[in-house]
Motif scaffolding. Sequence first.
Motif, short mmCIF file in Angstrom:
data_model
loop_
_atom_site.label_atom_id
_atom_site.label_comp_id
_atom_site.label_asym_id
_atom_site.label_seq_id
_atom_site.Cartn_x
_atom_site.Cartn_y
_atom_site.Cartn_z
N ASP A 72 1.03 -1.19 0.09
CA ASP A 72 -0.07 0.00 0.00
C ASP A 72 0.96 1.36 0.16
O ASP A 72 1.54 1.58 0.88
N LYS A 81 0.66 -6.34 2.09
CA LYS A 81 -0.78 -6.22 2.61
C LYS A 81 -1.18 -7.46 1.68
O LYS A 81 -0.88 -7.81 0.47
N TYR A 99 -2.13 -6.91 7.16
CA TYR A 99 -1.02 -5.76 6.84
C TYR A 99 0.23 -6.29 7.69
O TYR A 99 0.30 -6.59 9.06
N PRO A 121 -9.57 0.97 2.68
CA PRO A 121 -8.23 1.24 2.73
C PRO A 121 -7.88 2.55 3.51
O PRO A 121 -6.92 2.52 4.36
N ARG A 125 -5.53 2.77 6.71
CA ARG A 125 -4.36 3.59 7.07
C ARG A 125 -4.42 4.50 8.25
O ARG A 125 -3.41 4.71 8.82
#
Length: 292
Positions: A72, A81, A99, A121, A125
């Motif tokens: 990512d 990932k 992750y 996503p 994050r």
Amino acid sequence: MFILLIVSQISFGQNEEFFNRLRAIHNSGTTFYNVDGIDFTSQNISSEFNEKNLKKAYRKNKIKKKGEKVTDKELNYENYKVVNREEFENGLVSVSVNYFVKNNDNRISIFWFGYYDKSNPEFERKMIDLVLNDAIPKSCYSSIKTDNINFAGREIELGGNCNWMNINNIQCPYYGQMNWSVHNTKESANLSIENQLKATKIKSGGKVISEEEVNIVFEGKPTKAKKIYYDFTGVTSILASMSGGKNLTIYYVSEKVRNNYLSCVLSFWNNDNINPSGLPPLLEEVMKIAEK
């Protein structure tokens, strides 16, 4: 300067609302989280972030060799990932995201996110960044003890005889079980309930024998719930054999509670301690069956 101040205040307010919905709990080296119907976990391992140690981490976390590992590039940490997606006949889609991240100590941090329908996503994050920078307020964390629990902003005393089955998932022997999540929209809460009901219907080891909509009072608010009977008669089930019960009564409810939206699944076995209200003690803490 004035514009910057307004933006900062809005950002702080949004984070405060988000943290009010987020709950977490530490257990045996893993931290479990739930917010907006999303379950996720984090853990740190002492190994350096390198190819040899990553392979060990993949095996330990049951990542198949053929599993596609991508990076990512929008995450501010070196990472790999892996996304797994499973579709079922009734339209339910289960998505699992792992992750493997190089943290600030050059060690491996492992994150897992579980969804229905599709992954997020941007959310991943944000949470990875918050966790790795120790930026989640202590107020979000629940105690592993169950003397009292935070039920979507309200403290409930349970006396310590119950067990956490997962974050926001409490089970009291012969007194019932419930799991819940706090959402920022009604749509999100409704979708969570719909997907949990779909997941129940495809579980092996039993079957749904009846389904109806009933009137209840949930956290003091009159509302409707989906009620099902899930039967284990004539089948072999670890869950049923552990409880000694033959069938489960399950309520699925979505309602606005204390300025947020709550999705909640409440259940009990036929051999639980059922009071004259028709409910066991744990469920009585948050709901009652409406009089006809």
